[in-house]
Write an enzyme that holds these catalytic residues in place. Structure first.
Site, PDB file in Angstrom:
ATOM      1  CG  ASP A 176      22.643 -23.936  -1.923  1.00  0.00           C
ATOM      2  OD1 ASP A 176      21.586 -24.535  -1.676  1.00  0.00           O
ATOM      3  OD2 ASP A 176      22.881 -22.778  -1.550  1.00  0.00           O
ATOM      4  CD  GLU A 224      18.352 -28.097  -0.888  1.00  0.00           C
ATOM      5  OE1 GLU A 224      18.055 -28.230   0.291  1.00  0.00           O
ATOM      6  OE2 GLU A 224      18.904 -27.081  -1.329  1.00  0.00           O
ATOM      7  CG  ASP A 271      24.695 -19.442  -0.482  1.00  0.00           C
ATOM      8  OD1 ASP A 271      23.689 -19.793   0.165  1.00  0.00           O
ATOM      9  OD2 ASP A 271      24.856 -18.308  -0.946  1.00  0.00           O
TER      10      ASP A 271
END
Ligand code: ZN
Length: 305
Positions: free
Chosen positions: A117, A200, A282
């Site tokens: 992330d 992502e 996170d």
């Protein structure tokens, strides 16, 4: 001037026009490509030599009509180069960039998969709990902004403004080099240790529109990081995955799949109502990214009830 770089720049112009026309006709995917722009004296300059225009002479490189130049090698060339580009950047540094073919190396990783992330405060939070802090660009950035104000006050195209421009370019180079060093080290470490890497897909151009955060976001180099991870995955025979940006990775518990919905950015950790574990925002997102990428995510629709 040798004829080779001249021919190469005509070839580049041809590519630029083709991209522009294909973009107009809708034949080209992605963002619209604009009409080719003229080169600027103040921007970086380059000349490309193809086979016949250059040759390797021991530690030196022979360039047609220029002679032998002695570069400082950053690494040995893995194979015979097919072309070399001489680049002079805005701060008057010279580089030679070779095009070579590389064979992928097959090696075993110690971990099966990892989800990452990316954020502003901590650059990357991994699904195994590790974090990576990016170097601070604050000090250099402050200097850049000060010089930019100074440059704006100086008369256009004056010698003094030119000197300021070069100073700004040097600072920008310093920031870029610090970032590149950090990203290279981090991506090499991640790709070495993990077989599958899941990232992502971030809507960076949309996020940059937030004027308060745009500078910080641009300095992070998320896109650069993604490209480095992708290239290194290919090189070491790893699998590289990018999940959709619409996946609700920060709204779902990574342990039980309970969906708590959207939470404010200021909330850093969540106590799950369903299973009672406290989730770091996170880290939870990173684990969800890994799950979605590996295809074994919770069915959030079922557990929501
Ligand atoms: Zn839970």
């Amino acid at each position: 001037m040798s004829c080779v770089p001249l021919q190469q720049s005509v070839a580049d112009l041809d590519v630029a026009f083709k991209n522009f026309f294909n973009s107009c006709k809708g034949k080209r995917k992605g963002r619209k490509v604009g009409y080719p722009k003229f080169k600027k004296r103040t921007s970086s300059q380059s000349a490309r030599f193809r086979v016949g225009g250059f040759s390797l002479k021991g530690d030196g490189v022979y360039l047609a009509k220029i002679g032998i130049v002695n570069p400082i090698w950053s690494r040995e060339l893995p194979s015979e180069p097919s072309s070399v580009t001489v680049i002079k950047d805005c701060a008057n540094r010279y580089f030679l960039s070779f095009v070579v073919e590389v064979e992928p190396v097959k090696s075993e990783a110690k971990n099966p998969s990892i989800g990452i992330d990316l954020g502003i405060k901590t650059f990357a939070v991994m699904s195994n709990g590790e974090t990576a802090e990016s170097p601070s660009y604050k000090k250099l950035d402050r200097k850049v902004r000060k010089l930019q104000r100074k440059g704006a006050r100086q008369p256009k195209d004056s010698k003094r403004q030119n000197a300021t421009r070069i100073r700004i370019a040097k600072l920008h180079n310093q920031i870029a080099d610090t970032r590149k060093d950090f990203l290279h080290k981090l991506s090499t470490k991640i790709v070495n240790e993990n077989q599958v890497i899941v990232l992502e897909d971030l809507n960076v151009s949309g996020m940059v529109k937030n004027r308060k955060l745009s500078r910080a976001i641009s300095q992070q180099g998320w896109h650069e990081f993604r490209i480095l991870c992708q290239a290194k995955s290919e090189k070491f025979g790893r699998e590289f995955k990018v999940i959709s940006r619409w996946e609700p990775t920060s709204q779902v518990c990574s342990d039980c799949g309970f969906k708590w919905g959207k939470i404010d950015l200021s909330i850093r950790s969540v106590l799950c109502l369903s299973c009672g574990t406290e989730q770091d925002r996170d880290e939870n997102a990173a684990r969800n990214i890994e799950k979605v990428g590996m295809g074994n995510r919770h069915d959030s629709k079922c557990t929501q009830r």
